[in-house]
Design an enzyme around this catalytic site. Structure first.
Site, short mmCIF file in Angstrom:
data_model
loop_
_atom_site.label_atom_id
_atom_site.label_comp_id
_atom_site.label_asym_id
_atom_site.label_seq_id
_atom_site.Cartn_x
_atom_site.Cartn_y
_atom_site.Cartn_z
N HIS A 102 0.84 -1.18 0.00
CA HIS A 102 0.00 0.00 0.00
C HIS A 102 0.89 1.24 0.00
O HIS A 102 2.08 1.17 0.30
CB HIS A 102 -0.90 0.03 1.24
CG HIS A 102 -1.89 -1.09 1.30
ND1 HIS A 102 -1.55 -2.36 1.69
CD2 HIS A 102 -3.22 -1.14 1.01
CE1 HIS A 102 -2.61 -3.15 1.65
NE2 HIS A 102 -3.63 -2.43 1.25
N HIS A 124 -9.98 1.29 5.29
CA HIS A 124 -9.17 0.08 5.15
C HIS A 124 -7.82 0.22 5.83
O HIS A 124 -6.78 0.27 5.20
CB HIS A 124 -8.97 -0.26 3.66
CG HIS A 124 -8.31 -1.60 3.45
ND1 HIS A 124 -8.86 -2.77 3.90
CD2 HIS A 124 -7.14 -1.93 2.84
CE1 HIS A 124 -8.06 -3.77 3.57
NE2 HIS A 124 -7.01 -3.30 2.94
#
Length: 273
Positions: A102, A124
């Site tokens: 990420h 998230h």
């Protein structure tokens, strides 16, 4: 160095799958790879065997879920609760390494600086880390009217957008630049490319709109008709027609409907040809 994996296929030279737990000699294992939060199974049993020895270490390379043992030991408590309910000292070293696929803070903030969105919704992620990210972004965008939200699961979010519209003005409206917030009223006009017969257009629109009134246009001396007493369609030339209306919610809706209808009629005329 001997590698063993717990629940995943060997991926590197020298790795081997674990045998049954009763057949394991912990002294023969140098590195153990596991794929969950140390909640149960071989990894949990081996962890409880090793956690009290300061020569051992546990490396957590990424996100772990709340409520798991892996999440608990990140904070390095003095002891942990074993599966049998007893406690044991946590003497092993615990290391947390961010190794996720990420964007990190630098990448995220750079992306936001380039686009400068009015609303930022953070989802998230682990609650504490998301809270830290939110505070950093609030500081970074302190000089802008940016709304930064970190909603919980199933929490609804409302966003408001100010749409920008542009209009060209002529006559007295164009003599003075309006102030911010000032109401400007006048007749709206749009020109559409149309090379078909004006009578055909009028005939086809009659089948769509109930109220239509024909009249000669005094300015252009060409044909024109009014739709629902709100919008006027004028013949400008062999290649253009124009629409005129005074803006209000209903008239705007009628104008949108007429424009769409004209475009569909153009498609039908083209196909007929």
């Amino acid at each position: 160095m001997k590698w063993f994996d717990c629940g995943i296929h060997p991926a590197y030279s020298g790795m081997a799958a674990l045998p049954y737990f009763d057949e394991i000699d912990p002294s023969t294992i140098n590195v153990l790879l596991v794929t969950h939060g140390l909640q149960s199974g071989f990894s949990r049993q081996l962890f409880e065997m090793w956690c009290s020895d300061k020569k051992n270490a546990c490396v957590i390379p990424g996100y772990v879920m709340e409520g798991t043992l892996a999440k608990t030991i990140i904070n390095e408590p003095k002891e942990i609760t074993l599966m049998n309910g007893l406690t044991a000292p946590l003497n092993m070293q615990v290391h947390y390494i961010s190794f996720l696929a990420h964007a990190d803070f630098t990448q995220t903030s750079t992306f936001l600086k380039e686009h400068m969105p009015p609303n930022i919704i953070l989802v998230h992620g682990e609650a504490n880390e998301m809270g830290r990210l939110k505070q950093k972004l609030i500081t970074q965008f302190a000089d802008r009217n940016t709304k930064i939200i970190s909603p919980k699961n199933c929490q609804s979010v409302e966003m408001y957008f100010n749409s920008e519209k542009m209009a060209k003005t002529i006559g007295r409206l164009a003599e003075k630049t309006p102030e911010v917030g000032e109401t400007v009223s006048g007749l709206l006009r749009i020109t559409i490319a149309y090379s078909g017969a004006f009578g055909v257009l009028k005939h086809r629109l009659k089948h769509i709109f109930e109220s239509m009134e024909s009249f000669p246009d005094e300015e252009s001396e060409g044909p024109a008709f009014r739709v629902h007493e709100r919008l006027t369609v004028k013949y400008e030339s062999e290649k253009h027609i124009s629409l005129h209306w005074r803006s209000d919610p209903i008239s705007d809706m009628v104008s949108d409907s007429v424009i769409i209808s004209i475009l569909l009629i153009l498609i039908l005329i083209t196909n007929d040809c």
